[in-house]
Design a protein around this motif. Structure first.
Motif, PDB file in Angstrom:
ATOM      1  N   PRO A  35       0.832  -1.196   0.000  1.00 17.79           N
ATOM      2  CA  PRO A  35       0.000   0.000   0.000  1.00 17.79           C
ATOM      3  C   PRO A  35       0.874   1.256   0.000  1.00 17.79           C
ATOM      4  CG  PRO A  35      -0.093  -1.089   2.137  1.00 17.79           C
ATOM      5  CD  PRO A  35       0.706  -1.980   1.239  1.00 17.79           C
ATOM      6  N   ALA A  36       0.347   2.314  -0.622  1.00 16.06           N
ATOM      7  CA  ALA A  36       1.111   3.556  -0.762  1.00 16.06           C
ATOM      8  C   ALA A  36       1.723   3.989   0.568  1.00 16.06           C
ATOM      9  CB  ALA A  36       0.203   4.643  -1.323  1.00 16.06           C
ATOM     10  N   ILE A  37       0.955   3.883   1.634  1.00 19.17           N
ATOM     11  CA  ILE A  37       1.434   4.405   2.924  1.00 19.17           C
ATOM     12  C   ILE A  37       2.672   3.667   3.421  1.00 19.17           C
ATOM     13  CG2 ILE A  37      -0.039   2.955   4.401  1.00 19.17           C
ATOM     14  CD1 ILE A  37      -0.269   6.080   5.767  1.00 19.17           C
ATOM     15  N   GLN A  38       2.837   2.417   3.018  1.00 24.95           N
ATOM     16  CA  GLN A  38       4.027   1.688   3.485  1.00 24.95           C
ATOM     17  C   GLN A  38       5.309   2.270   2.875  1.00 24.95           C
ATOM     18  OE1 GLN A  38       3.816  -2.623   3.528  1.00 24.95           O
ATOM     19  NE2 GLN A  38       6.047  -2.751   3.707  1.00 24.95           N
ATOM     20  N   TYR A  39       5.222   2.690   1.596  1.00 27.92           N
ATOM     21  CA  TYR A  39       6.388   3.351   0.993  1.00 27.92           C
ATOM     22  C   TYR A  39       6.737   4.612   1.795  1.00 27.92           C
ATOM     23  CZ  TYR A  39       5.707   0.540  -3.267  1.00 27.92           C
ATOM     24  OH  TYR A  39       5.589  -0.480  -4.151  1.00 27.92           O
ATOM     25  N   VAL A  40       5.699   5.326   2.205  1.00 27.37           N
ATOM     26  CA  VAL A  40       5.913   6.600   2.900  1.00 27.37           C
ATOM     27  C   VAL A  40       6.519   6.353   4.289  1.00 27.37           C
ATOM     28  CG1 VAL A  40       4.785   8.704   3.732  1.00 27.37           C
ATOM     29  CG2 VAL A  40       4.065   7.682   1.577  1.00 27.37           C
ATOM     30  N   VAL A 134       7.828   9.246  -3.277  1.00 30.22           N
ATOM     31  CA  VAL A 134       9.029   9.889  -3.787  1.00 30.22           C
ATOM     32  C   VAL A 134      10.021   8.807  -4.217  1.00 30.22           C
ATOM     33  CG1 VAL A 134      11.067  10.969  -2.773  1.00 30.22           C
ATOM     34  CG2 VAL A 134       8.854  12.094  -2.571  1.00 30.22           C
ATOM     35  N   VAL A 135      10.513   8.904  -5.446  1.00 32.20           N
ATOM     36  CA  VAL A 135      11.540   7.947  -5.867  1.00 32.20           C
ATOM     37  C   VAL A 135      12.750   8.696  -6.410  1.00 32.20           C
ATOM     38  CG1 VAL A 135      10.181   5.860  -6.308  1.00 32.20           C
ATOM     39  CG2 VAL A 135      10.261   7.623  -8.036  1.00 32.20           C
ATOM     40  N   HIS A 136      13.893   8.037  -6.461  1.00 30.44           N
ATOM     41  CA  HIS A 136      15.155   8.670  -6.887  1.00 30.44           C
ATOM     42  C   HIS A 136      15.338   9.976  -6.116  1.00 30.44           C
ATOM     43  CE1 HIS A 136      15.386   5.753  -9.961  1.00 30.44           C
ATOM     44  NE2 HIS A 136      14.273   6.160 -10.526  1.00 30.44           N
ATOM     45  N   ASN A 138      17.440  11.062  -3.727  1.00 29.01           N
ATOM     46  CA  ASN A 138      18.684  11.653  -3.262  1.00 29.01           C
ATOM     47  C   ASN A 138      18.598  12.041  -1.775  1.00 29.01           C
ATOM     48  OD1 ASN A 138      21.241  12.455  -3.582  1.00 29.01           O
ATOM     49  ND2 ASN A 138      20.790  14.434  -4.548  1.00 29.01           N
ATOM     50  N   HIS A 139      17.975  11.174  -0.979  1.00 30.05           N
ATOM     51  CA  HIS A 139      17.866  11.388   0.466  1.00 30.05           C
ATOM     52  C   HIS A 139      17.204  12.722   0.828  1.00 30.05           C
ATOM     53  CE1 HIS A 139      20.239   7.834   0.683  1.00 30.05           C
ATOM     54  NE2 HIS A 139      21.226   8.394   0.040  1.00 30.05           N
ATOM     55  N   LEU A 140      16.133  13.009   0.165  1.00 30.06           N
ATOM     56  CA  LEU A 140      15.451  14.295   0.352  1.00 30.06           C
ATOM     57  C   LEU A 140      15.176  14.622   1.825  1.00 30.06           C
ATOM     58  CD1 LEU A 140      13.826  16.744  -0.802  1.00 30.06           C
ATOM     59  CD2 LEU A 140      11.832  15.240  -0.761  1.00 30.06           C
ATOM     60  N   LEU A 141      14.537  13.675   2.516  1.00 25.63           N
ATOM     61  CA  LEU A 141      14.110  13.968   3.891  1.00 25.63           C
ATOM     62  C   LEU A 141      15.311  14.194   4.814  1.00 25.63           C
ATOM     63  CD1 LEU A 141      11.392  14.306   5.205  1.00 25.63           C
ATOM     64  CD2 LEU A 141      11.389  11.869   5.769  1.00 25.63           C
ATOM     65  N   ALA A 142      16.347  13.378   4.638  1.00 22.93           N
ATOM     66  CA  ALA A 142      17.546  13.549   5.469  1.00 22.93           C
ATOM     67  C   ALA A 142      18.176  14.917   5.212  1.00 22.93           C
ATOM     68  CB  ALA A 142      18.548  12.432   5.172  1.00 22.93           C
ATOM     69  N   ARG A 143      18.180  15.362   3.940  1.00 21.21           N
ATOM     70  CA  ARG A 143      18.733  16.684   3.610  1.00 21.21           C
ATOM     71  C   ARG A 143      17.884  17.783   4.243  1.00 21.21           C
ATOM     72  NH1 ARG A 143      18.009  16.565  -2.308  1.00 21.21           N
ATOM     73  NH2 ARG A 143      18.582  18.757  -2.252  1.00 21.21           N
ATOM     74  N   MET A 144      16.581  17.575   4.243  1.00 22.19           N
ATOM     75  CA  MET A 144      15.693  18.589   4.846  1.00 22.19           C
ATOM     76  C   MET A 144      15.944  18.704   6.346  1.00 22.19           C
ATOM     77  SD  MET A 144      12.164  17.723   2.823  1.00 22.19           S
ATOM     78  CE  MET A 144      11.196  19.062   3.509  1.00 22.19           C
ATOM     79  N   ILE A 145      16.138  17.555   6.987  1.00 22.01           N
ATOM     80  CA  ILE A 145      16.377  17.559   8.437  1.00 22.01           C
ATOM     81  C   ILE A 145      17.700  18.279   8.742  1.00 22.01           C
ATOM     82  CG2 ILE A 145      16.859  16.082  10.445  1.00 22.01           C
ATOM     83  CD1 ILE A 145      14.852  14.037   9.155  1.00 22.01           C
ATOM     84  N   GLY A 251      14.239  14.536  -7.882  1.00 22.46           N
ATOM     85  CA  GLY A 251      13.904  13.163  -8.254  1.00 22.46           C
ATOM     86  C   GLY A 251      12.517  13.095  -8.873  1.00 22.46           C
ATOM     87  N   ARG A 252      11.910  11.943  -8.806  1.00 18.94           N
ATOM     88  CA  ARG A 252      10.542  11.802  -9.310  1.00 18.94           C
ATOM     89  C   ARG A 252       9.607  11.519  -8.157  1.00 18.94           C
ATOM     90  NH1 ARG A 252      12.193   9.636 -14.109  1.00 18.94           N
ATOM     91  NH2 ARG A 252      12.210   7.474 -13.434  1.00 18.94           N
ATOM     92  N   ARG A 253       8.393  12.092  -8.242  1.00 23.41           N
ATOM     93  CA  ARG A 253       7.399  11.805  -7.212  1.00 23.41           C
ATOM     94  C   ARG A 253       6.077  11.503  -7.890  1.00 23.41           C
ATOM     95  NH1 ARG A 253       4.020  16.212  -7.180  1.00 23.41           N
ATOM     96  NH2 ARG A 253       2.724  15.605  -5.432  1.00 23.41           N
ATOM     97  N   TYR A 254       5.276  10.753  -7.207  1.00 23.46           N
ATOM     98  CA  TYR A 254       3.976  10.398  -7.761  1.00 23.46           C
ATOM     99  C   TYR A 254       2.898  10.755  -6.758  1.00 23.46           C
ATOM    100  CZ  TYR A 254       6.710   7.708 -11.084  1.00 23.46           C
ATOM    101  OH  TYR A 254       7.604   7.336 -12.042  1.00 23.46           O
TER     102      TYR A 254
END
Ligand code: G1P
Length: 296
Positions: A35-40, A134-136, A138-145, A251-254
């Motif tokens: 399910p989508a939420i598991q990816y998140v 979010v795919v590809h 580049n560690h978006l969330l870690a960079r944001m933190i 990256g790419r997001r859906y």
């Protein structure tokens, strides 16, 4: 102080995905076999956020069940020797500490995030929208933190969007910082302003790191676009009082709450899977060739 806490609003009605969302939340729509939420949730955990609060609305049962033990199923998988499946099923339960809070009335994204106040307390935290994959990245969330810790500010993730999409996203007016090429300085945010009013083409994607003062701004936010209490409006008020940052996502997001994007996500993620990719790509090649022949 930054915590290890992530908030995932998942209380929308999912009208864009009816009839699949008649009796289940849109965040439970499967993309390949998850399910989508598991990816998140997996994305949050990968960034070190192991405490996850899901803000739910109606039909929340499936979400709760998904992150809970499933004794009968586990016993059956164990009895029939399906060890790999058993491990997959059990891993979901130990992935993170998952908590739930119910939004009651669906009064908007800001209202949903406001429900996390008690759980988050006076700490920085992340928000991941439950239907954005979010795919590809580049560690978006870690960079944001990292950016949030460095500047002690809220941080939003943005992506260049087209003219036509200026009324589909929160739009951020931001300028470069000569001292930090990693992030932009936010000047203003507007929820779905449209082409006539937009000050830039930087659209907010569903990832935020928020300073706890956002809860005060949410509490003071009046209903905005669509009569809803918008997180973007609360962020705009915060940005006018205190510094705020944006990080570009390349990256790419859906948006898997929408049918076409859910299909695209399924194709991309299935093609990149070690267990399914080879067979699926061979199918896709034949399918595309047949499609091209028909249009000749
Ligand atoms: C929400 C936010 C919007 C943001 C978008 C990203 O809108 O309100 O600012 O750009 O998510 O997906 P929604 O898509 O829920 O209408």
């Amino acid at each position: 102080m930054f915590t290890n806490k992530a908030v995932i609003p998942a209380a929308g009605l999912g009208t864009r995905f009816l009839p699949a969302t008649k009796a289940q939340p849109k965040e439970m729509i499967p993309i390949v076999d998850k399910p989508a939420i598991q990816y998140v949730v997996e994305e949050a955990v990968a960034a070190g956020l192991t405490d996850v609060l899901i803000v739910t609305g109606r039909n929340k049962r499936a979400l709760e069940d998904h992150f809970d033990r499933a004794f009968e199923l586990e016993a059956e998988l164990a009895r029939t020797g399906k060890t790999e499946l058993l491990q997959q099923v059990q891993a979901i339960t130990t992935l993170a500490h998952v908590h739930f809070v119910r939004q009651g009335q669906a009064l908007g994204l800001g209202h949903a995030v406001g429900h996390a106040h008690h759980h988050i307390g006076d700490n920085f935290f992340a928000v991941l929208l439950g239907d954005d994959i979010v795919v590809h990245d580049n560690h978006l969330l870690a960079r944001m933190i990292t950016t949030s810790e460095r500047h002690e500010t809220s941080v939003v993730a943005v992506q260049e969007v087209s003219d036509d999409d200026l009324d589909r996203y929160g739009i951020v007016d931001a300028v470069a910082d000569p001292n930090d090429p990693e992030s932009l300085i936010v000047r203003d945010l507007a929820e779905k302003p449209g082409k006539a009013k937009a000050r830039s083409h930087l659209g907010i994607i569903g990832r935020y790191v928020l300073s706890p003062s956002i809860f005060d701004y949410i509490a003071a936010t009046k209903p905005g676009r669509g009569g809803e209490i918008q997180l973007t409006d609360a962020l705009n008020a915060q940005a006018h009082d205190a510094p705020m940052r944006a990080i570009r996502f390349t990256g790419r997001r859906y948006d898997v709450g929408a049918k076409a994007d859910a299909l695209r996500a399924s194709v991309e993620l299935a093609a990149s899977r070690a267990d399914l990719g080879a067979e699926f790509k061979s199918f896709l090649r034949d399918f595309v060739a047949a499609m091209n022949d028909e249009t000749l």
